[in-house]
Design a protein around this motif. Structure first.
Motif, PDB file in Angstrom:
ATOM      1  N   ARG A   1     -28.850   5.376  -7.621  1.00  0.00           N
ATOM      2  CA  ARG A   1     -28.500   6.790  -7.749  1.00  0.00           C
ATOM      3  C   ARG A   1     -28.831   7.340  -9.134  1.00  0.00           C
ATOM      4  O   ARG A   1     -28.300   8.375  -9.540  1.00  0.00           O
ATOM      5  CB  ARG A   1     -27.013   6.980  -7.438  1.00  0.00           C
ATOM      6  CG  ARG A   1     -26.697   6.731  -5.966  1.00  0.00           C
ATOM      7  CD  ARG A   1     -25.234   6.756  -5.669  1.00  0.00           C
ATOM      8  NE  ARG A   1     -25.005   6.548  -4.237  1.00  0.00           N
ATOM      9  CZ  ARG A   1     -23.850   6.187  -3.717  1.00  0.00           C
ATOM     10  NH1 ARG A   1     -22.814   5.993  -4.514  1.00  0.00           N
ATOM     11  NH2 ARG A   1     -23.716   6.030  -2.410  1.00  0.00           N
ATOM     12  N   LEU A   2     -29.711   6.645  -9.829  1.00  0.00           N
ATOM     13  CA  LEU A   2     -30.095   7.067 -11.177  1.00  0.00           C
ATOM     14  C   LEU A   2     -31.544   7.538 -11.194  1.00  0.00           C
ATOM     15  O   LEU A   2     -32.360   7.128 -10.364  1.00  0.00           O
ATOM     16  CB  LEU A   2     -29.922   5.911 -12.160  1.00  0.00           C
ATOM     17  CG  LEU A   2     -28.514   5.322 -12.272  1.00  0.00           C
ATOM     18  CD1 LEU A   2     -28.524   4.122 -13.203  1.00  0.00           C
ATOM     19  CD2 LEU A   2     -27.518   6.372 -12.748  1.00  0.00           C
TER      20      LEU A   2
ATOM     21  N   TRP B   1     -29.344  15.351   2.970  1.00  0.00           N
ATOM     22  CA  TRP B   1     -28.876  16.639   3.468  1.00  0.00           C
ATOM     23  C   TRP B   1     -28.112  17.369   2.370  1.00  0.00           C
ATOM     24  O   TRP B   1     -27.485  16.749   1.512  1.00  0.00           O
ATOM     25  CB  TRP B   1     -27.951  16.440   4.671  1.00  0.00           C
ATOM     26  CG  TRP B   1     -28.690  16.050   5.907  1.00  0.00           C
ATOM     27  CD1 TRP B   1     -29.131  14.807   6.232  1.00  0.00           C
ATOM     28  CD2 TRP B   1     -29.105  16.916   6.966  1.00  0.00           C
ATOM     29  NE1 TRP B   1     -29.796  14.830   7.434  1.00  0.00           N
ATOM     30  CE2 TRP B   1     -29.793  16.122   7.911  1.00  0.00           C
ATOM     31  CE3 TRP B   1     -28.961  18.283   7.211  1.00  0.00           C
ATOM     32  CZ2 TRP B   1     -30.330  16.652   9.080  1.00  0.00           C
ATOM     33  CZ3 TRP B   1     -29.500  18.816   8.389  1.00  0.00           C
ATOM     34  CH2 TRP B   1     -30.176  18.004   9.301  1.00  0.00           C
ATOM     35  N   PRO B   2     -28.145  18.719   2.424  1.00  0.00           N
ATOM     36  CA  PRO B   2     -27.300  19.459   1.485  1.00  0.00           C
ATOM     37  C   PRO B   2     -25.834  19.251   1.821  1.00  0.00           C
ATOM     38  O   PRO B   2     -25.484  18.880   2.948  1.00  0.00           O
ATOM     39  CB  PRO B   2     -27.728  20.916   1.702  1.00  0.00           C
ATOM     40  CG  PRO B   2     -28.313  20.956   3.068  1.00  0.00           C
ATOM     41  CD  PRO B   2     -28.926  19.603   3.306  1.00  0.00           C
ATOM     42  N   ASP B   3     -24.969  19.478   0.853  1.00  0.00           N
ATOM     43  CA  ASP B   3     -23.533  19.347   1.086  1.00  0.00           C
ATOM     44  C   ASP B   3     -23.089  20.276   2.214  1.00  0.00           C
ATOM     45  O   ASP B   3     -23.543  21.423   2.320  1.00  0.00           O
ATOM     46  CB  ASP B   3     -22.751  19.699  -0.183  1.00  0.00           C
ATOM     47  CG  ASP B   3     -22.932  18.666  -1.280  1.00  0.00           C
ATOM     48  OD1 ASP B   3     -23.342  17.536  -0.961  1.00  0.00           O
ATOM     49  OD2 ASP B   3     -22.676  18.997  -2.460  1.00  0.00           O
TER      50      ASP B   3
ATOM     51  N   GLY C   1     -22.350   9.826  -3.918  1.00  0.00           N
ATOM     52  CA  GLY C   1     -21.254   8.992  -4.378  1.00  0.00           C
ATOM     53  C   GLY C   1     -20.077   9.811  -4.874  1.00  0.00           C
ATOM     54  O   GLY C   1     -19.368   9.387  -5.790  1.00  0.00           O
ATOM     55  N   GLY C   2     -19.872  10.987  -4.284  1.00  0.00           N
ATOM     56  CA  GLY C   2     -18.765  11.837  -4.691  1.00  0.00           C
ATOM     57  C   GLY C   2     -19.022  12.619  -5.962  1.00  0.00           C
ATOM     58  O   GLY C   2     -18.125  13.316  -6.452  1.00  0.00           O
TER      59      GLY C   2
END
Length: 501
Positions: free
Chosen positions: A417-418, A58-60, A18-19
């Motif tokens: 996302r928590l 995936w990794p950034d 989420g950025g």
């Protein structure tokens, strides 16, 4: 044929969701048969690390970080395709998804589907799959649960089923995210033995813990995460000792404010001295099987109580009966005179607004895309989600309780996302935001790291002292707040008083 060994390597890997950066500059190599202990508080990135290693995310793509899966002497690949079906996982996230998506399916189907890295079994099971199902269910002593639908399993029973699902993959790697939470002592011992057996057959094991659980048996490596970064690494026992010392020291989370004064005065009253709940001869059936038998219980204002019991004893079912989510069979009664409206109305929708609830089942019912602020606000109307525009007063109350539980900074974040611990603290805030008369807590401190657990327990104690009556279903005596003086045990569906504490 001898299997090729698998190595998973992360090199300067980061993950953003989420950025927002969740992991940063993670470098490690998971070798065949190794055991790793991953320590860290709620929101430190432990679960995200397991998802990264397993290939769920995936990794950034920043040109710096890398993830490789290497079989034998091969060159390695970035994708887990070809090995992922041999990655067993047990996690709170998987458990919530299973509750939500597979409620109508029997436990055997959940285990069989795990062998195909799927949610559902397409086509009939193969003989080898049936043989593996028999082996893992016998190893974990859950054969009697195979034909039980997921919806009728207790939290601990479902956790054992998910471990069976993970073991049925003949895992190259076992990812265990706080997997001992929700298990009673006997189930913990059985699960620990099963994991040790898998490790003895060559499976690598990655175990996360926020409370400083012991590492897997034998030599193990350890790391501690904080803020998405590795802040300590080395031999697991040494890393664990340093982590426990840090847990016992001063905590920013606890020091942020004493959890002994509630944000605002509760409206809890003694409702004219009427009992809050009266159960008379209450028997509850699930799937035509009696879960509770002839329960007699009177809960008076201020009559805080705890209920102990093994996995599947009926603790969660008892709380659902009290809350009006389940009803007694013919001949039994469930009355809530002290929770009725002043006018004497007994509409369950009104009664539920006077009950605060924390449970794993409630967490599983929520949409993962709901914001944390909306989740807490929904407790005012006792709904699953938001169905009307909340007032400024409602939003202010939700923010006060989020601040109280140390999760105000999560207001705009999505539930999916928590971490498990962050989610549990939000549900505690949801339970309190409606100023309940009765607080029903199903393993309320499961999933919380040390500082969060101490803060949550202090908050529940403060609520009890303010006039809110607390009923807690727990496994461990250490989860009983001091205000609780009456203790019961559920055995084979029957409630037995253990007297005063």
């Amino acid at each position: 044929m001898h299997e090729k060994p698998l190595r998973i390597t992360l090199s300067h890997a980061g993950v953003s969701l989420g950025g927002r950066p969740v992991l940063a500059d993670i470098s490690l190599t998971l070798a065949p048969g190794e055991a790793w202990l991953v320590l860290g508080g709620n929101g430190s990135g432990k679960s995200t690390l397991l998802r990264l290693l397993r290939g769920d995310i995936w990794p950034d793509d920043d040109g710096r970080g890398e993830r490789l899966y290497r079989l034998g002497d091969g060159p390695g690949r970035a994708s887990p395709i070809g090995v992922r079906q041999r990655f067993g996982i047990v996690s709170p996230e998987i458990q919530r998804a299973t509750k939500r998506l597979c409620a109508h399916l029997p436990a055997r189907t959940v285990i069989l589907a795990g062998m195909r890295d799927a949610v559902y079994v397409q086509g009939g099971p193969r003989p080898a799959e049936l043989a593996m199902l028999e082996a893992v269910s016998r190893r974990l002593a859950i054969g009697h649960l195979l034909d039980t639908d997921v919806a009728a399993l207790s939290n601990g029973q479902l956790r054992a089923v998910l471990l069976a699902r993970a073991l049925a993959t003949r895992p190259l790697v076992l990812f265990l995210d706080e997997f001992l939470d929700c298990l009673d002592d006997a189930a913990r011992e059985t699960a620990g033995q099963a994991v040790a057996q898998a490790a003895a057959h060559g499976a690598a094991v990655v175990l996360t813990s926020h409370q400083g659980a012991a590492p897997p048996s034998g030599p193990a490596k350890g790391i501690t995460l904080a803020g998405g970064r590795i802040i300590d690494s080395g031999e697991a026992a040494a890393v664990l000792a340093r982590y426990r010392r840090a847990m016992d020291g001063p905590s920013r989370d606890v020091a942020a404010g004493p959890a002994t004064t509630l944000p605002e005065a509760s409206e809890a009253t003694d409702a004219g001295g009427l009992p809050l709940v009266v159960l008379e001869g209450a028997t509850v059936y699930l799937e035509r099987r009696p879960i509770l038998r002839d329960i007699d219980l009177t809960v008076r204002p201020g009559g805080h109580l705890a209920v102990f019991g093994a996995n599947g004893a009926g603790k969660s079912t008892l709380l659902k009966l009290i809350a009006g989510e389940l009803h007694p069979a013919l001949g039994g009664r469930a009355l809530r005179p002290g929770l009725a409206a002043p006018e004497g109305f007994t509409d369950l929708r009104d009664i539920r607004r006077r009950i605060g609830l924390v449970s794993f089942e409630l967490e599983a019912d929520y949409d993962k895309e709901l914001s944390a602020l909306d989740l807490v606000t929904s407790g005012i109307a006792a709904t699953i989600g938001i169905y009307a525009e909340p007032s400024a007063r409602d939003l202010a109350a939700a923010r006060r309780w989020m601040e109280f539980f140390g999760v105000a900074d999560l207001a705009g974040r999505r539930l999916g996302r928590l971490s498990a611990g962050q989610t549990r603290r939000l549900f505690l805030a949801r339970a309190m935001v409606g100023e309940p008369r009765l607080l029903l807590l199903d393993e309320p401190f499961s999933g919380l790291d040390g500082p969060s657990r101490r803060r949550a327990m202090a908050a529940v104690s403060a609520a009890a002292r303010s006039g809110v009556t607390v009923i807690a279903a727990v496994h461990r005596p250490g989860d009983v707040i001091p205000e609780i003086q009456t203790v019961y045990r559920l055995e084979a569906g029957r409630l037995r008083s253990l007297g005063e504490t």
